[in-house]
Write a protein that holds these residues in place. Structure first.
Motif, PDB file in Angstrom:
ATOM      1  N   ARG A   1     -15.582  27.583  18.278  1.00  0.00           N
ATOM      2  CA  ARG A   1     -15.008  26.954  16.985  1.00  0.00           C
ATOM      3  C   ARG A   1     -15.082  25.307  17.124  1.00  0.00           C
ATOM      4  O   ARG A   1     -14.958  24.650  15.929  1.00  0.00           O
ATOM      5  CB  ARG A   1     -13.416  27.194  17.400  1.00  0.00           C
TER       6      ARG A   1
ATOM      7  N   SER B   1     -16.596  23.734  13.850  1.00  0.00           N
ATOM      8  CA  SER B   1     -15.817  22.967  13.141  1.00  0.00           C
ATOM      9  C   SER B   1     -16.486  21.455  12.878  1.00  0.00           C
ATOM     10  O   SER B   1     -15.893  20.545  11.837  1.00  0.00           O
ATOM     11  CB  SER B   1     -14.398  22.533  13.605  1.00  0.00           C
TER      12      SER B   1
ATOM     13  N   GLU C   1     -18.242  18.705  17.832  1.00  0.00           N
ATOM     14  CA  GLU C   1     -17.260  18.504  17.168  1.00  0.00           C
ATOM     15  C   GLU C   1     -17.134  17.235  16.378  1.00  0.00           C
ATOM     16  O   GLU C   1     -16.584  17.064  15.459  1.00  0.00           O
ATOM     17  CB  GLU C   1     -16.054  18.948  17.910  1.00  0.00           C
TER      18      GLU C   1
END
Length: 382
Positions: A249, A253, A282
């Motif tokens: 994630r 992201s 990220e």
């Protein structure tokens, strides 16, 4: 030649880039409320110690490393054996592994240094074998037995900890050095196909019949959980798949350009070690991740150039072992962060936080500097 003419400035520049990336990433990681430690400053301290070590190793001729390689190998195995016998007060069990000596104010992981010691001794085994033997199929089998036997001792000691990730690094080092050792492909291809088939069979057994692995091979449940969480991370998000789901994630992201320095939104525990790549992805997105990969590409390219230009076969073989070690670390660490490979406790070289892991990697860099620094050019060949 003067010092500035012999010194490898290209390798130094690459290492300076790694220091910058590491410190920035760790400074961002330590902003999480779960931490009260300054990882960036500690990493700079480890790099400073490593710089002194590199400076000392630079002055030693690679031929001298060849002479003392067996002594280093014996010392490393002695440390691993002592770790197995040490009481918990000296070598505590952390997350199911007994891999560290707990020293006053610090910890020491012998296996990180043993990687380099094993590379040096394997290179000596190959070089000495070719000096004394003519190439035949029988002699190739002898060389293969020597390489496997030399790697088997530290590998068995590390498996007693147990440390699967580090064990895989030793297998990667052995595999890389076998490929360039001159052993006939008539031997290498069947062996590699057999090992690949065995590995695939073990993964299928872990999925279909895990009780057999537990009964006959003593595979622990937490080790099987890594396979399950790798294949279906969202199903095990609340347990063994938690870190993988969070890592993916975080990486996803970041998208193309990332969220910017310090603007992380995905909480990932212990991200300063094995999952430092997730922080970079990220905050700086796909472009920032590519910069890190390009840095590793240039590092391995430089290692390859040093290996090709080395005056002695021993140095070339040792550089191949170092290339195998670093390349596997990068492939495994980034691969496990994007679900390409199962999660193992392998840090990202030169970027992840860690004293022993970083100093062990810098020891390999010190040898590369030595090979490059002592390279000689002869008028009439070698």
């Amino acid at each position: 030649m003067k010092f500035e003419e012999k010194f490898d400035w290209q390798l130094l520049f690459i290492m300076c880039c790694f220091i910058t990336v590491s410190v920035i990433a760790l400074y961002s990681a330590q902003q999480s409320p779960q931490y009260d430690s300054n990882f960036a400053i500690k990493q700079l301290v480890f790099y400073s110690i490593g710089a002194i070590m590199i400076g000392m190793m630079l002055l030693v001729d690679p031929d001298d490393y060849k002479k003392i390689s067996w002594y280093l190998y014996a010392f490393g195995n002695l440390m691993l054996f002592a770790l197995v016998l040490a009481p918990d007060s000296i070598a505590p069990v952390i997350k199911g592994q007994k891999s560290w000596f707990q020293l006053p104010g610090a910890s020491l992981q012998p296996s990180e240094f043993m990687k380099v010691f094993t590379v040096l001794v394997l290179a000596r085994v190959i070089a000495k074998h070719h000096e004394k033997n003519k190439k035949t199929l029988k002699k190739d089998f002898m060389l293969l037995a020597k390489l496997v036997g030399t790697t088997a001792l530290p590998l068995l000691l590390i498996m007693q900890q147990p440390d699967l990730g580090t064990s895989l690094v030793f297998i990667a080092i052995l595999s890389g050095m076998i490929l360039v050792s001159g052993i006939s492909w008539k031997i290498i291809i069947p062996i590699f196909l057999t090992v690949a088939s065995l590995g695939t069979s073990l993964i299928l057994m872990a999925i279909k019949t895990p009780q057999l692995l537990d009964k006959y091979l003593g595979v622990q449940q937490y080790q099987l959980a890594r396979i399950y969480s790798w294949l279906q991370p969202t199903k095990f998000e609340d347990s063994s798949g938690y870190q993988l789901v969070k890592a993916m994630r975080a990486i996803g992201s970041g998208q193309l350009y990332g969220k910017g320095f310090g603007d992380r939104e995905v909480y990932l525990p212990e991200s300063q070690t094995d999952f430092i790549f997730s922080i970079i992805a990220e905050e700086y997105g796909f472009m920032g991740s590519c910069v890190v990969l390009v840095l590793f590409f240039f590092l391995i390219y430089r290692f390859t150039a040093i290996a090709f230009n080395a005056n002695h076969d021993y140095s070339s073989y040792a550089m191949v072992g170092i290339i195998s070690m670093v390349a596997f670390h990068v492939f495994q660490n980034i691969g496990m962060s994007i679900q390409l490979l199962p999660i193992t406790g392998i840090p990202l070289p030169f970027i992840s936080y860690g004293g022993s892991a970083l100093l062990g990697a810098l020891m390999a860099i010190g040898f590369a500097f030595s090979v490059s620094y002592h390279q000689k050019t002869y008028m009439f060949g070698d």
